[in-house]
Design a protein around this motif. Structure first.
Motif, PDB file in Angstrom:
ATOM      1  N   ARG A 231     -83.498 -10.557 -17.390  1.00  0.00           N
ATOM      2  CA  ARG A 231     -84.933 -10.282 -17.292  1.00  0.00           C
ATOM      3  C   ARG A 231     -85.728 -11.126 -18.284  1.00  0.00           C
ATOM      4  O   ARG A 231     -86.755 -11.718 -17.936  1.00  0.00           O
ATOM      5  CB  ARG A 231     -85.197  -8.792 -17.568  1.00  0.00           C
ATOM      6  CG  ARG A 231     -86.654  -8.370 -17.337  1.00  0.00           C
ATOM      7  CD  ARG A 231     -86.910  -7.004 -17.907  1.00  0.00           C
ATOM      8  NE  ARG A 231     -86.821  -7.037 -19.384  1.00  0.00           N
ATOM      9  CZ  ARG A 231     -86.825  -5.942 -20.148  1.00  0.00           C
ATOM     10  NH1 ARG A 231     -86.867  -4.753 -19.590  1.00  0.00           N
ATOM     11  NH2 ARG A 231     -86.768  -6.061 -21.464  1.00  0.00           N
ATOM     12  N   GLU A 232     -85.256 -11.195 -19.522  1.00  0.00           N
ATOM     13  CA  GLU A 232     -85.981 -11.942 -20.554  1.00  0.00           C
ATOM     14  C   GLU A 232     -85.976 -13.446 -20.281  1.00  0.00           C
ATOM     15  O   GLU A 232     -86.936 -14.147 -20.597  1.00  0.00           O
ATOM     16  CB  GLU A 232     -85.359 -11.669 -21.930  1.00  0.00           C
ATOM     17  CG  GLU A 232     -85.572 -10.268 -22.452  1.00  0.00           C
ATOM     18  CD  GLU A 232     -87.039  -9.983 -22.728  1.00  0.00           C
ATOM     19  OE1 GLU A 232     -87.676 -10.812 -23.412  1.00  0.00           O
ATOM     20  OE2 GLU A 232     -87.536  -8.938 -22.240  1.00  0.00           O
ATOM     21  N   ALA A 233     -84.886 -13.936 -19.692  1.00  0.00           N
ATOM     22  CA  ALA A 233     -84.773 -15.379 -19.434  1.00  0.00           C
ATOM     23  C   ALA A 233     -85.324 -15.767 -18.065  1.00  0.00           C
ATOM     24  O   ALA A 233     -85.386 -16.956 -17.741  1.00  0.00           O
ATOM     25  CB  ALA A 233     -83.311 -15.814 -19.541  1.00  0.00           C
ATOM     26  N   HIS A 234     -85.689 -14.744 -17.252  1.00  0.00           N
ATOM     27  CA  HIS A 234     -86.145 -14.977 -15.877  1.00  0.00           C
ATOM     28  C   HIS A 234     -85.094 -15.777 -15.098  1.00  0.00           C
ATOM     29  O   HIS A 234     -85.420 -16.681 -14.330  1.00  0.00           O
ATOM     30  CB  HIS A 234     -87.497 -15.707 -15.860  1.00  0.00           C
ATOM     31  CG  HIS A 234     -88.557 -15.008 -16.631  1.00  0.00           C
ATOM     32  ND1 HIS A 234     -89.133 -13.834 -16.203  1.00  0.00           N
ATOM     33  CD2 HIS A 234     -89.139 -15.307 -17.827  1.00  0.00           C
ATOM     34  CE1 HIS A 234     -90.040 -13.427 -17.089  1.00  0.00           C
ATOM     35  NE2 HIS A 234     -90.060 -14.311 -18.087  1.00  0.00           N
TER      36      HIS A 234
ATOM     37  N   TRP B 141     -80.880  -7.009 -19.466  1.00  0.00           N
ATOM     38  CA  TRP B 141     -81.932  -7.428 -20.395  1.00  0.00           C
ATOM     39  C   TRP B 141     -81.999  -8.943 -20.498  1.00  0.00           C
ATOM     40  O   TRP B 141     -83.085  -9.535 -20.471  1.00  0.00           O
ATOM     41  CB  TRP B 141     -81.649  -6.821 -21.780  1.00  0.00           C
ATOM     42  CG  TRP B 141     -82.467  -7.457 -22.868  1.00  0.00           C
ATOM     43  CD1 TRP B 141     -83.741  -7.127 -23.231  1.00  0.00           C
ATOM     44  CD2 TRP B 141     -82.080  -8.562 -23.696  1.00  0.00           C
ATOM     45  NE1 TRP B 141     -84.170  -7.956 -24.251  1.00  0.00           N
ATOM     46  CE2 TRP B 141     -83.177  -8.843 -24.549  1.00  0.00           C
ATOM     47  CE3 TRP B 141     -80.922  -9.337 -23.801  1.00  0.00           C
ATOM     48  CZ2 TRP B 141     -83.133  -9.865 -25.490  1.00  0.00           C
ATOM     49  CZ3 TRP B 141     -80.868 -10.353 -24.734  1.00  0.00           C
ATOM     50  CH2 TRP B 141     -81.960 -10.607 -25.574  1.00  0.00           C
ATOM     51  N   ALA B 142     -80.840  -9.603 -20.631  1.00  0.00           N
ATOM     52  CA  ALA B 142     -80.809 -11.056 -20.801  1.00  0.00           C
ATOM     53  C   ALA B 142     -81.385 -11.772 -19.588  1.00  0.00           C
ATOM     54  O   ALA B 142     -82.174 -12.721 -19.726  1.00  0.00           O
ATOM     55  CB  ALA B 142     -79.371 -11.509 -21.049  1.00  0.00           C
TER      56      ALA B 142
ATOM     57  N   ALA C 210     -78.318 -17.101 -20.889  1.00  0.00           N
ATOM     58  CA  ALA C 210     -79.707 -16.639 -20.972  1.00  0.00           C
ATOM     59  C   ALA C 210     -80.274 -16.795 -22.379  1.00  0.00           C
ATOM     60  O   ALA C 210     -81.476 -17.040 -22.558  1.00  0.00           O
ATOM     61  CB  ALA C 210     -79.795 -15.183 -20.528  1.00  0.00           C
ATOM     62  N   THR C 211     -79.425 -16.689 -23.403  1.00  0.00           N
ATOM     63  CA  THR C 211     -79.928 -16.815 -24.777  1.00  0.00           C
ATOM     64  C   THR C 211     -80.440 -18.222 -25.085  1.00  0.00           C
ATOM     65  O   THR C 211     -81.246 -18.395 -26.003  1.00  0.00           O
ATOM     66  CB  THR C 211     -78.833 -16.449 -25.813  1.00  0.00           C
ATOM     67  OG1 THR C 211     -77.737 -17.375 -25.710  1.00  0.00           O
ATOM     68  CG2 THR C 211     -78.339 -15.034 -25.616  1.00  0.00           C
TER      69      THR C 211
ATOM     70  N   ILE D 260     -83.992 -17.752 -24.165  1.00  0.00           N
ATOM     71  CA  ILE D 260     -84.676 -16.738 -24.972  1.00  0.00           C
ATOM     72  C   ILE D 260     -84.851 -17.182 -26.417  1.00  0.00           C
ATOM     73  O   ILE D 260     -85.934 -17.035 -27.010  1.00  0.00           O
ATOM     74  CB  ILE D 260     -83.899 -15.410 -24.918  1.00  0.00           C
ATOM     75  CG1 ILE D 260     -83.781 -14.904 -23.464  1.00  0.00           C
ATOM     76  CG2 ILE D 260     -84.576 -14.344 -25.786  1.00  0.00           C
ATOM     77  CD1 ILE D 260     -82.826 -13.737 -23.294  1.00  0.00           C
ATOM     78  N   TYR D 261     -83.776 -17.754 -27.003  1.00  0.00           N
ATOM     79  CA  TYR D 261     -83.790 -18.080 -28.436  1.00  0.00           C
ATOM     80  C   TYR D 261     -83.692 -19.578 -28.726  1.00  0.00           C
ATOM     81  O   TYR D 261     -83.710 -19.987 -29.887  1.00  0.00           O
ATOM     82  CB  TYR D 261     -82.652 -17.354 -29.159  1.00  0.00           C
ATOM     83  CG  TYR D 261     -82.784 -15.854 -29.122  1.00  0.00           C
ATOM     84  CD1 TYR D 261     -83.763 -15.205 -29.865  1.00  0.00           C
ATOM     85  CD2 TYR D 261     -81.930 -15.080 -28.332  1.00  0.00           C
ATOM     86  CE1 TYR D 261     -83.894 -13.824 -29.829  1.00  0.00           C
ATOM     87  CE2 TYR D 261     -82.038 -13.702 -28.292  1.00  0.00           C
ATOM     88  CZ  TYR D 261     -83.023 -13.073 -29.037  1.00  0.00           C
ATOM     89  OH  TYR D 261     -83.152 -11.712 -28.996  1.00  0.00           O
TER      90      TYR D 261
ATOM     91  N   PHE E  80     -82.269  -8.534 -32.455  1.00  0.00           N
ATOM     92  CA  PHE E  80     -83.174  -7.541 -31.902  1.00  0.00           C
ATOM     93  C   PHE E  80     -84.003  -6.923 -33.028  1.00  0.00           C
ATOM     94  O   PHE E  80     -83.538  -6.791 -34.166  1.00  0.00           O
ATOM     95  CB  PHE E  80     -82.407  -6.452 -31.167  1.00  0.00           C
ATOM     96  CG  PHE E  80     -81.670  -6.938 -29.933  1.00  0.00           C
ATOM     97  CD1 PHE E  80     -81.937  -8.177 -29.381  1.00  0.00           C
ATOM     98  CD2 PHE E  80     -80.707  -6.146 -29.325  1.00  0.00           C
ATOM     99  CE1 PHE E  80     -81.264  -8.627 -28.253  1.00  0.00           C
ATOM    100  CE2 PHE E  80     -80.028  -6.578 -28.197  1.00  0.00           C
ATOM    101  CZ  PHE E  80     -80.313  -7.822 -27.668  1.00  0.00           C
TER     102      PHE E  80
END
Length: 494
Positions: free
Chosen positions: A219-222, A216-217, A300-301, A304-305, A319
């Motif tokens: 994918r979300e962060a590409h 997930w991390a 990755a966070t 994302i964040y 989440f």
């Protein structure tokens, strides 16, 4: 197989058991939980030991371990190499102390009777037990945080439901902590067989869920994010070594506890080969892989964040889907529960039982562990990451390294793997009372390992605490035992 005069049955594969246990059962040093496991009941396989270490490794402090090293100035690969090297080194004393458990079917405090004496064994056992109580408290607090986040997703008003609380934590945070604490105690009261089943299914479950979080991390962060490109602050060997050495010692201290009490688990082993293979395959690899997953997810966070979130509980708390949070928190609870009971309750429960075999059994010892874990205030130990590594892990590693030095020297060098199994349970046997040589060797190892914490000029010695304690105790115990004719005669007769 052969039956020696001492009443031991020695099987062709090297494992030993007592032909008739009536004599030891009448001894004040015996209870059911400390008794040698009959060969017929030694049923742990390679998978059981691999699953044990996977479960032990896949917990939140391991996930955050690289982050704690990176705060000292290391980059990600320096942190992971330190973790891999430390766990490879500590695997050596783990395997050396695992052997007598499988051969004789005895737990750690009973094994310690050979080196320290039947009364003296309480010294290393209680030293080990107190460290475990601290760890138990730390894990119970982390598990309580996971439960608190879980309840918050189900009941949005949960954090303030019962008032402001005290000590900087709400009442529901304290309640979540005590609830998780109670689950640990419940499983201990159900016994070792339930523990083995929990470890068997918890290991693959937690690994799969961590892999899902990693997917997930990314994918979300590409991608993997910026932390893997962070250069670190230690650009020369002179800058790197002063951080690397105490960090490496701390990594050894991470499992210095298990390096002593693995007989508590290997006493159930079907063979030496199976317990060794399971541990060699699982420990260094899973520790390193899980720490690496923590680095990649945290990296990755940042994308994302907009910030690095090292704590997986904090990350999952961001989440939005309640079902995702619930599953994630359940995973965190399972992971923490599995490691806490295996690493931090089994040993002290046996250790406290060893001190008073007729008054304290395994279950009561587990309850004592839980109560002391609360008394040690784990929320304060976790408040300071630098204190966690350089005070807590590094400090106790010197003491436990000293005990490991004595045990390994005694079993492998002095006694050459020969023990009189029945005498380990008899006050009047060859191991009766105190062996002052082991106590002196342990005290000397501890003194030299810890002196740097109090004498600034010797700070470098403290950085090597585990190595110093182990080396001094190993050499001194072997020399003192060989210099004593009476002890030498007893060893030769074993």
């Amino acid at each position: 197989m052969s039956t020696p005069a001492a009443g031991q049955i020695e099987h062709p594969d090297g494992r030993v058991e007592i032909a008739d246990t009536a004599r030891i059962e009448a001894s004040p040093l015996y209870n059911h939980d400390l008794a040698p496991v009959p060969v017929a009941r030694r049923n742990w396989t390679t998978y059981n030991y691999a699953a044990l270490w996977v479960s032990l490794s896949h917990w939140i402090p391991t996930y955050m371990l690289a982050s704690r090293l990176m705060t000292t100035g290391m980059n990600w690969w320096q942190a992971l190499i330190t973790i891999l090297l430390g766990n490879t080194i500590v695997l050596v004393p783990i395997l050396l102390n695992s052997h007598p458990g499988t051969k004789y079917g005895i737990p750690f405090p009973v094994f310690a009777r050979a080196a320290y004496g039947t009364i003296g064994s309480n010294l290393p056992a209680l030293m080990r037990a107190l460290v475990a109580c601290g760890w138990f408290g730390i894990q119970a607090w982390i598990g309580g945080e996971a439960l608190h986040t879980f309840f918050k997703t189900i009941i949005p008003a949960w954090p303030t439901l019962l008032g402001a609380g005290f000590g900087g934590h709400t009442t529901t945070e304290w309640l979540s902590f005590l609830l998780f604490w109670g689950i640990n105690i419940f499983i201990i009261y159900r016994g070792m067989d339930l523990l083995r089943k929990v470890e068997n299914w918890a290991a693959p479950f937690v690994l799969v869920m961590a892999a899902v979080l990693l997917g997930w991390a990314i994918r979300e962060a590409h991608g993997l994010g910026p932390l893997l490109h962070q250069p670190g602050k230690l650009h020369s060997l002179s800058a790197f070594l002063p951080v690397f050495v105490p960090s490496l010692t701390a990594m050894i201290g991470y499992w210095a506890t298990l390096s002593l009490n693995m007989p508590d688990f290997t006493r159930y082993g079907r063979s030496q080969r199976e317990q060794m293979l399971g541990q060699v395959v699982a420990l260094p690899t899973t520790m390193s892989v899980f720490a690496a997953m923590g680095v990649m997810i945290t990296s990755a966070t940042v994308i994302i964040y907009g910030q690095a979130i090292w704590d997986p509980i904090v990350l999952v708390g961001k989440f939005r889907a309640p079902i995702v949070v619930a599953i994630s928190m359940f995973t965190a609870v399972v992971a923490t529960l599995a490691v806490n009971i295996a690493a931090n309750v089994v040993s002290p429960a046996n250790d406290f039982a060893n001190a008073f075999p007729r008054a304290i059994d395994f279950k009561t010892g587990g309850l004592i562990t839980g109560l002391l874990g609360i008394a040690m205030q784990p929320w304060k130990l976790l408040a300071d990451p630098s204190g966690y590594i350089f005070t807590w892990l590094l400090g106790y590693s010197g003491g436990l390294g000293s005990i490991a030095g004595v045990l390994i020297a005694d079993y492998w060098v002095v006694r050459r793997k020969r023990l009189r199994l029945e005498d380990l349970y008899l006050p009047g046997g060859v191991y009766g009372g105190w062996n002052w040589r082991a106590v002196v060797a342990t005290a000397a190892g501890c003194a030299l390992a810890w002196i740097g914490a109090f004498v600034p000029a010797l700070k470098g010695v403290f950085d090597y605490a585990w190595f110093v304690g182990f080396g001094v105790a190993f050499v001194l115990h072997a020399l003192l035992m060989r210099a004593d004719p009476e002890r030498a005669a007893a060893v030769a007769a074993a």
